[in-house]
Design a protein around this motif. Sequence first.
Motif, PDB file in Angstrom:
ATOM      1  N   ASP A   1       0.835  -1.200   0.000  1.00 41.76           N
ATOM      2  CA  ASP A   1       0.000   0.000   0.000  1.00 41.76           C
ATOM      3  C   ASP A   1       0.873   1.254   0.000  1.00 41.76           C
ATOM      4  O   ASP A   1       2.027   1.239   0.434  1.00 41.76           O
ATOM      5  CB  ASP A   1      -0.919   0.005   1.225  1.00 41.76           C
ATOM      6  CG  ASP A   1      -1.997   1.096   1.149  1.00 41.76           C
ATOM      7  OD1 ASP A   1      -2.197   1.667   0.053  1.00 41.76           O
ATOM      8  OD2 ASP A   1      -2.637   1.369   2.181  1.00 41.76           O
TER       9      ASP A   1
ATOM     10  N   ALA B   1      -9.742   5.804   5.091  1.00 39.85           N
ATOM     11  CA  ALA B   1     -10.598   5.149   4.086  1.00 39.85           C
ATOM     12  C   ALA B   1      -9.728   4.512   3.011  1.00 39.85           C
ATOM     13  O   ALA B   1      -9.960   3.368   2.608  1.00 39.85           O
ATOM     14  CB  ALA B   1     -11.558   6.167   3.471  1.00 39.85           C
ATOM     15  N   SER B   2      -8.705   5.236   2.551  1.00 39.94           N
ATOM     16  CA  SER B   2      -7.833   4.718   1.495  1.00 39.94           C
ATOM     17  C   SER B   2      -7.108   3.461   1.977  1.00 39.94           C
ATOM     18  O   SER B   2      -6.986   2.480   1.238  1.00 39.94           O
ATOM     19  CB  SER B   2      -6.818   5.794   1.083  1.00 39.94           C
ATOM     20  OG  SER B   2      -7.497   6.974   0.687  1.00 39.94           O
TER      21      SER B   2
ATOM     22  N   ILE C   1      -9.561   0.434   2.263  1.00 38.11           N
ATOM     23  CA  ILE C   1      -9.923  -0.136   0.954  1.00 38.11           C
ATOM     24  C   ILE C   1      -8.848  -1.123   0.500  1.00 38.11           C
ATOM     25  O   ILE C   1      -9.149  -2.234   0.066  1.00 38.11           O
ATOM     26  CB  ILE C   1     -10.132   0.994  -0.076  1.00 38.11           C
ATOM     27  CG1 ILE C   1     -11.465   1.703   0.209  1.00 38.11           C
ATOM     28  CG2 ILE C   1     -10.126   0.438  -1.512  1.00 38.11           C
ATOM     29  CD1 ILE C   1     -11.658   3.013  -0.524  1.00 38.11           C
TER      30      ILE C   1
ATOM     31  N   VAL D   1      -9.105  -4.324   2.573  1.00 36.46           N
ATOM     32  CA  VAL D   1     -10.226  -5.188   2.175  1.00 36.46           C
ATOM     33  C   VAL D   1      -9.912  -5.888   0.852  1.00 36.46           C
ATOM     34  O   VAL D   1     -10.194  -7.077   0.684  1.00 36.46           O
ATOM     35  CB  VAL D   1     -11.527  -4.353   2.068  1.00 36.46           C
ATOM     36  CG1 VAL D   1     -12.610  -5.127   1.316  1.00 36.46           C
ATOM     37  CG2 VAL D   1     -12.024  -3.983   3.458  1.00 36.46           C
ATOM     38  N   MET D   2      -9.315  -5.175  -0.078  1.00 42.25           N
ATOM     39  CA  MET D   2      -8.983  -5.760  -1.387  1.00 42.25           C
ATOM     40  C   MET D   2      -7.992  -6.911  -1.254  1.00 42.25           C
ATOM     41  O   MET D   2      -7.908  -7.764  -2.137  1.00 42.25           O
ATOM     42  CB  MET D   2      -8.347  -4.710  -2.309  1.00 42.25           C
ATOM     43  CG  MET D   2      -9.202  -3.511  -2.609  1.00 42.25           C
ATOM     44  SD  MET D   2     -10.477  -3.817  -3.828  1.00 42.25           S
ATOM     45  CE  MET D   2      -9.507  -3.892  -5.308  1.00 42.25           C
TER      46      MET D   2
ATOM     47  N   GLU E   1     -18.595  -5.357   1.789  1.00 45.69           N
ATOM     48  CA  GLU E   1     -17.311  -5.044   2.427  1.00 45.69           C
ATOM     49  C   GLU E   1     -16.698  -3.772   1.851  1.00 45.69           C
ATOM     50  O   GLU E   1     -16.091  -2.979   2.568  1.00 45.69           O
ATOM     51  CB  GLU E   1     -16.313  -6.196   2.224  1.00 45.69           C
ATOM     52  CG  GLU E   1     -16.575  -7.415   3.069  1.00 45.69           C
ATOM     53  CD  GLU E   1     -15.455  -8.432   2.919  1.00 45.69           C
ATOM     54  OE1 GLU E   1     -14.277  -8.061   3.048  1.00 45.69           O
ATOM     55  OE2 GLU E   1     -15.774  -9.612   2.636  1.00 45.69           O
ATOM     56  N   ILE E   2     -16.829  -3.605   0.544  1.00 45.15           N
ATOM     57  CA  ILE E   2     -16.054  -2.545  -0.106  1.00 45.15           C
ATOM     58  C   ILE E   2     -16.871  -1.271  -0.339  1.00 45.15           C
ATOM     59  O   ILE E   2     -16.334  -0.167  -0.268  1.00 45.15           O
ATOM     60  CB  ILE E   2     -15.438  -3.075  -1.442  1.00 45.15           C
ATOM     61  CG1 ILE E   2     -14.352  -2.149  -1.964  1.00 45.15           C
ATOM     62  CG2 ILE E   2     -16.488  -3.301  -2.504  1.00 45.15           C
ATOM     63  CD1 ILE E   2     -13.025  -2.310  -1.292  1.00 45.15           C
ATOM     64  N   GLU E   3     -18.186  -1.405  -0.586  1.00 45.73           N
ATOM     65  CA  GLU E   3     -18.951  -0.222  -1.013  1.00 45.73           C
ATOM     66  C   GLU E   3     -19.030   0.877   0.041  1.00 45.73           C
ATOM     67  O   GLU E   3     -18.864   2.055  -0.301  1.00 45.73           O
ATOM     68  CB  GLU E   3     -20.330  -0.625  -1.524  1.00 45.73           C
ATOM     69  CG  GLU E   3     -20.238  -1.039  -2.978  1.00 45.73           C
ATOM     70  CD  GLU E   3     -21.565  -1.464  -3.584  1.00 45.73           C
ATOM     71  OE1 GLU E   3     -22.612  -1.332  -2.899  1.00 45.73           O
ATOM     72  OE2 GLU E   3     -21.537  -1.927  -4.730  1.00 45.73           O
TER      73      GLU E   3
ATOM     74  N   LEU F   1     -16.865   1.702   2.182  1.00 43.19           N
ATOM     75  CA  LEU F   1     -15.552   2.367   2.217  1.00 43.19           C
ATOM     76  C   LEU F   1     -15.350   3.242   0.992  1.00 43.19           C
ATOM     77  O   LEU F   1     -14.835   4.359   1.081  1.00 43.19           O
ATOM     78  CB  LEU F   1     -14.441   1.315   2.312  1.00 43.19           C
ATOM     79  CG  LEU F   1     -14.411   0.497   3.603  1.00 43.19           C
ATOM     80  CD1 LEU F   1     -13.440  -0.672   3.477  1.00 43.19           C
ATOM     81  CD2 LEU F   1     -14.024   1.385   4.785  1.00 43.19           C
ATOM     82  N   MET F   2     -15.762   2.728  -0.177  1.00 44.19           N
ATOM     83  CA  MET F   2     -15.620   3.529  -1.400  1.00 44.19           C
ATOM     84  C   MET F   2     -16.484   4.791  -1.312  1.00 44.19           C
ATOM     85  O   MET F   2     -16.074   5.876  -1.728  1.00 44.19           O
ATOM     86  CB  MET F   2     -16.046   2.708  -2.628  1.00 44.19           C
ATOM     87  CG  MET F   2     -15.224   1.457  -2.875  1.00 44.19           C
ATOM     88  SD  MET F   2     -13.529   1.768  -3.387  1.00 44.19           S
ATOM     89  CE  MET F   2     -13.777   2.341  -5.046  1.00 44.19           C
TER      90      MET F   2
ATOM     91  N   GLN G   1     -14.782   7.214   1.053  1.00 44.25           N
ATOM     92  CA  GLN G   1     -13.614   7.844   0.421  1.00 44.25           C
ATOM     93  C   GLN G   1     -14.053   8.914  -0.572  1.00 44.25           C
ATOM     94  O   GLN G   1     -13.476   9.994  -0.634  1.00 44.25           O
ATOM     95  CB  GLN G   1     -12.757   6.780  -0.270  1.00 44.25           C
ATOM     96  CG  GLN G   1     -11.424   7.324  -0.757  1.00 44.25           C
ATOM     97  CD  GLN G   1     -10.745   6.413  -1.755  1.00 44.25           C
ATOM     98  OE1 GLN G   1     -11.396   5.818  -2.615  1.00 44.25           O
ATOM     99  NE2 GLN G   1      -9.441   6.291  -1.640  1.00 44.25           N
TER     100      GLN G   1
END
Length: 206
Positions: free
Chosen positions: A115, A133-134, A137, A140-141, A159-161, A163-164, A167
């Motif tokens: 990262d 948030a970054s 993400i 989670v990825m 899980e991801i939405e 956070l997206m 962000q």
Amino acid sequence: MKSTTPPNITRHIRQLIAKVVPGGKADYLTIHPEADAVVNECFPNVAAKIARAGGRMLCGWQIWEWPHVMVEAEFHAVWVSPEGQQVDITPKPHGEATILFVPDARRTYSGVVIDNVRLPVRDDLLVRHFIKASEAIVQVMNRGERAAQYGHISVPAHEIEPLMMAQGFLGQSISSGLRDHDPCLCGRGSKYKRCHGPGFEALFSK
Ligand SMILES: [Zn+2]
């Protein structure tokens, strides 16, 4: 986001360099994009160049700056020509002509996602939350067996939405010039730190 190559090596950029490569030294390199090179794919780009022209891969960190918001180091590879010249052959999303690059002799490319390292340049909850948030993400990825996948990674939406969305909300707030004591971007009228702030804080702590 308005990140680009920093025009000067500021105090915050020196702090960031010391964090990613203690004792490291940053240099500006010219970008000469290869005809078939792909944005954000520095490792395959450099490997293909070595197959054609020789030379070697040098890993390190490309330094980005979002002025007045944050500085960011991205794990990156450049090509070293047989004559020893360092060249960035990977095109940039906004057409930058130079990069600021810190070689990192301890690291090679192993396929594992590394990262970005981010530092805020002002004390503001919106910026700290944008960074959280970054980071969340990327975590989670790369959770569990996803870490071994490359290219398109399938992640459950629940899980991801959130956070997206967080962000995006924070990026838009910061780009609009809001600070954490200003009325929240959502328009309900309270300050961010009393409105969307606590919910996001709980989301990032999961
Ligand atoms: Zn709000």
